[in-house]
Design a protein around this motif. Sequence first.
Motif, PDB file in Angstrom:
ATOM      1  N   ALA A   1      33.196  38.698  46.078  1.00 47.60           N
ATOM      2  CA  ALA A   1      33.934  37.439  46.240  1.00 47.60           C
ATOM      3  C   ALA A   1      35.435  37.677  46.060  1.00 47.60           C
ATOM      4  O   ALA A   1      36.256  37.047  46.763  1.00 47.60           O
ATOM      5  CB  ALA A   1      33.437  36.406  45.238  1.00 47.60           C
ATOM      6  N   GLN A   2      35.829  38.567  45.152  1.00 47.94           N
ATOM      7  CA  GLN A   2      37.246  38.861  44.963  1.00 47.94           C
ATOM      8  C   GLN A   2      37.825  39.550  46.206  1.00 47.94           C
ATOM      9  O   GLN A   2      38.945  39.241  46.648  1.00 47.94           O
ATOM     10  CB  GLN A   2      37.445  39.772  43.745  1.00 47.94           C
ATOM     11  CG  GLN A   2      37.133  39.088  42.415  1.00 47.94           C
ATOM     12  CD  GLN A   2      37.283  40.040  41.249  1.00 47.94           C
ATOM     13  OE1 GLN A   2      38.391  40.261  40.773  1.00 47.94           O
ATOM     14  NE2 GLN A   2      36.164  40.617  40.826  1.00 47.94           N
ATOM     15  N   GLU A   3      37.061  40.477  46.773  1.00 50.42           N
ATOM     16  CA  GLU A   3      37.538  41.170  47.976  1.00 50.42           C
ATOM     17  C   GLU A   3      37.696  40.185  49.130  1.00 50.42           C
ATOM     18  O   GLU A   3      38.651  40.278  49.919  1.00 50.42           O
ATOM     19  CB  GLU A   3      36.559  42.288  48.337  1.00 50.42           C
ATOM     20  CG  GLU A   3      36.549  43.426  47.318  1.00 50.42           C
ATOM     21  CD  GLU A   3      35.475  44.454  47.613  1.00 50.42           C
ATOM     22  OE1 GLU A   3      34.619  44.176  48.490  1.00 50.42           O
ATOM     23  OE2 GLU A   3      35.464  45.520  46.972  1.00 50.42           O
ATOM     24  N   GLU A   4      36.767  39.222  49.215  1.00 49.42           N
ATOM     25  CA  GLU A   4      36.884  38.202  50.263  1.00 49.42           C
ATOM     26  C   GLU A   4      38.136  37.369  50.040  1.00 49.42           C
ATOM     27  O   GLU A   4      38.818  36.961  51.008  1.00 49.42           O
ATOM     28  CB  GLU A   4      35.645  37.308  50.255  1.00 49.42           C
ATOM     29  CG  GLU A   4      34.384  38.009  50.742  1.00 49.42           C
ATOM     30  CD  GLU A   4      33.161  37.118  50.608  1.00 49.42           C
ATOM     31  OE1 GLU A   4      33.300  35.992  50.040  1.00 49.42           O
ATOM     32  OE2 GLU A   4      32.063  37.535  51.038  1.00 49.42           O
ATOM     33  N   LEU A   5      38.485  37.089  48.788  1.00 48.73           N
ATOM     34  CA  LEU A   5      39.692  36.313  48.492  1.00 48.73           C
ATOM     35  C   LEU A   5      40.948  37.074  48.915  1.00 48.73           C
ATOM     36  O   LEU A   5      41.883  36.485  49.490  1.00 48.73           O
ATOM     37  CB  LEU A   5      39.737  36.001  46.988  1.00 48.73           C
ATOM     38  CG  LEU A   5      40.984  35.237  46.497  1.00 48.73           C
ATOM     39  CD1 LEU A   5      41.062  33.852  47.158  1.00 48.73           C
ATOM     40  CD2 LEU A   5      40.971  35.087  44.973  1.00 48.73           C
ATOM     41  N   GLN A  47      41.089  28.702  51.369  1.00 49.27           N
ATOM     42  CA  GLN A  47      40.666  27.693  50.380  1.00 49.27           C
ATOM     43  C   GLN A  47      39.165  27.829  50.061  1.00 49.27           C
ATOM     44  O   GLN A  47      38.746  27.649  48.915  1.00 49.27           O
ATOM     45  CB  GLN A  47      40.962  26.287  50.924  1.00 49.27           C
ATOM     46  CG  GLN A  47      40.843  25.180  49.892  1.00 49.27           C
ATOM     47  CD  GLN A  47      41.829  25.341  48.738  1.00 49.27           C
ATOM     48  OE1 GLN A  47      42.946  25.827  48.934  1.00 49.27           O
ATOM     49  NE2 GLN A  47      41.397  24.951  47.539  1.00 49.27           N
ATOM     50  N   SER A  48      38.362  28.178  51.046  1.00 48.01           N
ATOM     51  CA  SER A  48      36.922  28.376  50.840  1.00 48.01           C
ATOM     52  C   SER A  48      36.654  29.544  49.900  1.00 48.01           C
ATOM     53  O   SER A  48      35.743  29.484  49.061  1.00 48.01           O
ATOM     54  CB  SER A  48      36.238  28.618  52.183  1.00 48.01           C
ATOM     55  OG  SER A  48      34.867  28.892  52.011  1.00 48.01           O
ATOM     56  N   ALA A  49      37.449  30.627  50.022  1.00 50.17           N
ATOM     57  CA  ALA A  49      37.283  31.777  49.141  1.00 50.17           C
ATOM     58  C   ALA A  49      37.620  31.415  47.698  1.00 50.17           C
ATOM     59  O   ALA A  49      36.958  31.875  46.748  1.00 50.17           O
ATOM     60  CB  ALA A  49      38.157  32.927  49.622  1.00 50.17           C
ATOM     61  N   GLN A  97      42.527  31.877  35.991  1.00 51.46           N
ATOM     62  CA  GLN A  97      41.883  33.167  36.221  1.00 51.46           C
ATOM     63  C   GLN A  97      42.016  33.600  37.678  1.00 51.46           C
ATOM     64  O   GLN A  97      42.239  34.782  37.974  1.00 51.46           O
ATOM     65  CB  GLN A  97      40.396  33.089  35.832  1.00 51.46           C
ATOM     66  CG  GLN A  97      40.154  33.036  34.333  1.00 51.46           C
ATOM     67  CD  GLN A  97      38.673  32.882  34.001  1.00 51.46           C
ATOM     68  OE1 GLN A  97      38.022  31.974  34.523  1.00 51.46           O
ATOM     69  NE2 GLN A  97      38.171  33.755  33.134  1.00 51.46           N
ATOM     70  N   ILE A  98      41.897  32.643  38.607  1.00 49.74           N
ATOM     71  CA  ILE A  98      42.024  32.980  40.038  1.00 49.74           C
ATOM     72  C   ILE A  98      43.448  33.440  40.341  1.00 49.74           C
ATOM     73  O   ILE A  98      43.656  34.432  41.068  1.00 49.74           O
ATOM     74  CB  ILE A  98      41.627  31.774  40.902  1.00 49.74           C
ATOM     75  CG1 ILE A  98      40.126  31.454  40.698  1.00 49.74           C
ATOM     76  CG2 ILE A  98      41.908  32.053  42.376  1.00 49.74           C
ATOM     77  CD1 ILE A  98      39.674  30.174  41.386  1.00 49.74           C
TER      78      ILE A  98
END
Length: 595
Positions: free
Chosen positions: A168-172, A187-189, A202-203
């Motif tokens: 999920a972090q790599e997708e962000l 925004q979805s990520a 944290q994000i």
Amino acid sequence: MKINRKTIIVMLLTLVTGLLMGWLIFGGSSGQKMEEDHQHTNEIAGETIWTCSMHPQIRQNEPGDCPICGMDLIPLENDDNQELDPMAISMSPTAMQLASVSTAIVGTTAPVKSVRLNGKIQEDERLVFSQTSHIPGRIEQLKVNFTGEYVRKGQVIASLYSPELVTAQEELFEAQKIKATQPALYQSAREKLKNWKLSEAQIEEILEEGETKEQFPIVADVSGYVISKNVNLGDYIRKGEAIYEIADLSKVWVLFDVYESDLAWIKKGDKVNFTVASLPGQEFNGTISFLDPVIDPRTRVAKARVEATNKGNTLKPEMFASGVVQAALENKANTLIVPKSAVMWTGERSVVYVKTPSDNGMHFMMREVVLGPEMGEGFIIKQGLEPGEEIAVHGTFSIDAAAQLAGKPSMMNPEGGPAMTGHNHGGSEMPSTASPVKPKTVQSFTIDQKAKKSLRPLYTTYLDFKNALVADQLVEAKQYGGQLATAIEKVDMALFTGAAHNAWMEHSRTLKKALEHLPHFKSMEEIRGAFQQVSEGMINLTRSFTPFDTPLYIQHCPMANNNKGADWLSINAEIKNPYFGEAMLTCGEITDTIK
């Protein structure tokens, strides 16, 4: 020889004086003796005769015990006095004193009973939380390693590695590169990470560092004590799986057991003062906030919940607590209450003796009453008495015995008539006319010595149970009854084979059923009722297996079980009645012998 006149006068005076002195000495002494004899005759005529209420053939000139049954002798009253009511029993003040009869005036009061409750401290169920992981993964670190440790809200309690979160972090990061052209994808990520309970801070920290984090911290959602640790280092957990159980002990519950007999007195809103054994000298109080609507079928109690503030964490779960409720019955402001000692209870009827004084002495009249709830050392009277009446509160059995002897209404003979002396009270002078309970037909089985030996501890404990009831020992009777239930469980059922096995299972089931509620009984009447059922089961067990080489006597009391009669087992031929104890120790007879 010439005697002068003066000499003759002196002689006559001397003779008269001698006659007078002789009359005074001998005649007066005889009269006094006759008077004394007359008085002595009157004393003999008025001497008190003592008799036994169960054996009226006994006549003695002094008080003592009946030579047949051992009961206290009572004065034999003559019926020369005219009584207020032909059905009343008269007693002189001397007889009342010798029989320890005392009376009291019936009055009204608000029925308040001190109900004692026992219970435990428990966590408030509303303040017990499951600390879960919002991210699936493998536990890499555990900051809290044992139960009982205190954690604060926001404290890091564990960290884990999650392949899904790494992806999920790599997708962000990839979405951030095309943020200008694909803002919705970016925004979805971010929302995907928020679904795993990552905060905005944290994000943003992940985006600023620009590097993928392999371990993520798990923080405590609440403050409290860890009461359960569900994972170990290296365990893989799923999303939403509980890692710890955390309890906030700032408030606790005190759960008290309320027996069925006390439920009429306990209601929601009652104040409870309670103490804890491990905190001597400290007293706590609270209010019953909830009362179970259903009774536990196993323990036969309902739980009463008291909520308590736990300052300084002094009240710890599983502590024992003892409470007292000053309970009052609703809508019962003025109620008649009499001492328990005033009531004679036969199961179906309850009677008291009402005192009616007159010029000819004291009279007592039996009256049937309707009892309400029990309250400590007394009973509420629903019907049968009026305020201001005087009743016997001690010595009621002596009054009832005198009534039986006079053939007047009594507890056992409400219609009056001849005294009840038709059964044997331990002597052989009077033949028994009572019929024992007809024994149940029981099939007998042949078992080996091992099986017989396994049954003998039951009889040892049963006889201890019986002897405690003979001695009117409530606590010891409950103790031996509990030991008998344990002894039944310890019998090795594998020693009984075939039809004998089925018979043993049936007998043991009957005995367990009879002893099921014994720990909750509070009176000798309740325990003796259970003992009657136990005795029936033990007699049937004995007829089936005959585990003893020596004979066992089946003894019977016709007055037990509301005059229906009841049996018990004994290894001795001597009668010692467990259903009445010292009140009628030798009442009974041997009806059968199992050899």
